[in-house]
Scaffold this active site. Structure first.
Site, mmCIF file in Angstrom:
data_model
loop_
_atom_site.group_PDB
_atom_site.id
_atom_site.type_symbol
_atom_site.label_atom_id
_atom_site.label_comp_id
_atom_site.label_asym_id
_atom_site.label_seq_id
_atom_site.Cartn_x
_atom_site.Cartn_y
_atom_site.Cartn_z
ATOM 1 N N ARG A 59 2.822 6.184 1.157
ATOM 2 C CA ARG A 59 2.220 5.071 1.233
ATOM 3 C C ARG A 59 4.089 4.580 2.850
ATOM 4 N NH1 ARG A 59 4.342 0.309 1.134
ATOM 5 N NH2 ARG A 59 5.334 0.590 -0.824
ATOM 6 N N ASP A 60 4.818 3.792 1.317
ATOM 7 C CA ASP A 60 6.221 3.577 1.645
ATOM 8 C C ASP A 60 6.534 4.511 2.866
ATOM 9 O OD1 ASP A 60 8.336 2.446 2.091
ATOM 10 O OD2 ASP A 60 8.030 1.488 0.986
ATOM 11 N N HIS A 113 6.370 4.755 7.236
ATOM 12 C CA HIS A 113 6.963 2.940 7.610
ATOM 13 C C HIS A 113 7.776 4.795 8.845
ATOM 14 C CE1 HIS A 113 5.093 -0.507 6.072
ATOM 15 N NE2 HIS A 113 5.535 0.274 5.314
ATOM 16 N N SER A 140 12.601 -4.972 -0.715
ATOM 17 C CA SER A 140 11.931 -4.372 0.570
ATOM 18 C C SER A 140 12.704 -4.287 1.214
ATOM 19 C CB SER A 140 11.174 -5.488 0.595
ATOM 20 O OG SER A 140 10.295 -5.678 -0.182
ATOM 21 N N HIS A 156 11.515 -0.908 -7.606
ATOM 22 C CA HIS A 156 11.359 -0.251 -6.042
ATOM 23 C C HIS A 156 12.337 -0.743 -5.251
ATOM 24 C CE1 HIS A 156 8.686 0.991 -2.195
ATOM 25 N NE2 HIS A 156 9.524 -0.415 -2.059
ATOM 26 N N HIS A 163 15.158 0.256 -2.167
ATOM 27 C CA HIS A 163 15.387 0.659 -0.639
ATOM 28 C C HIS A 163 17.115 1.510 -0.532
ATOM 29 C CE1 HIS A 163 11.953 0.049 1.636
ATOM 30 N NE2 HIS A 163 11.496 -0.243 0.834
ATOM 31 N N TYR A 195 13.536 -7.257 6.367
ATOM 32 C CA TYR A 195 12.250 -6.820 5.338
ATOM 33 C C TYR A 195 12.840 -5.333 6.194
ATOM 34 C CZ TYR A 195 6.933 -5.433 4.493
ATOM 35 O OH TYR A 195 5.849 -4.934 3.307
#
EC number: 4.1.3.39
Length: 337
Positions: free
Chosen positions: A13-14, A17, A167, A196, A198, A287
């Site tokens: 899903r992520d 990108h 995000s 979540h 990054h 983002y």
């Protein structure tokens, strides 16, 4: 008391990108089967921007969400099939279709100050009997108490867990800890907390560990960190650290390493790593999925990607404003402040 961690993989899903939402159902099934064998608790699958995210604005997918979901559902026997839905992009009808195809868990995602728009989708998912999480994106843009108030709203709608969703990869360990503790202060003991992360500031594993130490029980991670920007929390080192700490989970570290190196890394058309562009995402609080859009605009208009990203951060743009990236690039190329 032993700490138990629910590990949700977001490679499909992520991670979309990182490959411009272009992957065959066959490779989706290969990744899902490998993750299932490796013992992850849940596998999230959809376009990078969630159900129905395929568009000119967000980036067209090579296949439909349904083809990808079918590929995952047909490849797993133990892991829970999960998806992401952003109200205003995905609809209740699409959630029904995802459920029909085997999805049993959903994260309903909003900007960190807009939890109110998730009420209908969270309630409907609960009616379907799904595991339902609230997903407060760009969590660095709200102070801990304000973010916790939004988490409480999602809980009131029926969310069984709520995530601190970094995000932009902008949060530090202290930032994460403060937000998780703020959640715990206002949420019911039965409501779980997730993280979540990054990797834009090279803090994804550290932030995930800090979150668990503060009371989070759900952790997002991905094979080889596959995700937007510099990627998500890489699942292999996170699981290794969890083992060192004696945390309970169901993952096989070697199996995850094999899947990361043998299947996921060869699919990339751009390295997923901390570099001058992705570090700028974290530093500027942008983002993470804006990276590829900014790089495209940079190539088209001859403007440094970093300059575009810094201006995006200065303007405080959020998900859904991808079209403004071209406007910024045009202004910078013309010397307009």
């Amino acid at each position: 008391m032993t700490t138990t961690v629910y590990v949700q993989d977001v490679t499909l899903r992520d991670g979309m990108h990182a490959i411009r939402h272009r992957i065959s159902p066959r490779n989706v099934a290969r990744i899902a089967a490998a993750l299932d064998r490796a013992g992850v608790d849940a596998i999230e699958v959809a376009h990078g921007d969630g159900l129905a995210g395929s568009s000119l604005s967000y980036g067209p997918g090579s296949h439909t969400d349904w083809e990808w979901i079918d590929a995952v559902a047909g490849a797993v026997t133990n892991a829970t099939v999960t998806t992401l839905l952003l109200p205003g992009i995905g609809t209740v009808a699409q959630l029904d279709e995802a459920y029909r195809r085997g999805v049993r868990s959903v994260r309903v995602a909003t900007h960190c100050t807009e939890a109110d728009i998730a009420a209908q989708h969270i309630a409907h998912a609960r009616e379907l009997g799904m595991d339902v999480s609230g997903f407060l994106m760009m969590s660095h843009m709200a102070q801990p108490a304000d973010l916790a108030a939004q988490a409480k709203l999602m809980e009131s709608f029926g969310a069984q867990s709520v995530y601190v969703t970094d995000s932009g990869g902008r949060l530090t360990m202290h930032d994460v800890r403060d937000r998780v503790l703020a959640y715990r202060d206002v949420l019911a003991p039965s409501t779980q907390i997730g993280i979540h992360a990054h990797e834009n500031l090279s803090l994804a594993v550290a932030n995930s560990v800090a979150a668990v130490e503060a009371g989070a029980t759900r952790v997002d991670a991905s094979l080889a960190g596959q995700g937007a920007g510099a990627g998500n929390c890489p699942i292999e080192p996170f699981v290794a650290v969890a083992d060192l700490f004696g945390w309970k989970h169901g993952c096989d570290l070697f199996a995850l390493q094999d899947a990361a190196d043998d299947i996921v890394r060869p699919l990339r058309d751009r390295p997923v790593r901390v570099d001058r562009e992705t570090l700028t995402l974290g530093f500027a609080g942008v983002y993470s999925s804006f990276l590829r859009h900014a790089e495209d605009a940079s190539a088209r208009y001859g403007v440094d990607t970093r300059a575009i990203l810094v201006e995006v951060g200065r303007r405080g743009l959020i998900g859904g404003q991808e079209d403004m990236i071209v406007d910024i690039a045009l202004s910078l190329s013309a010397g307009v402040p």
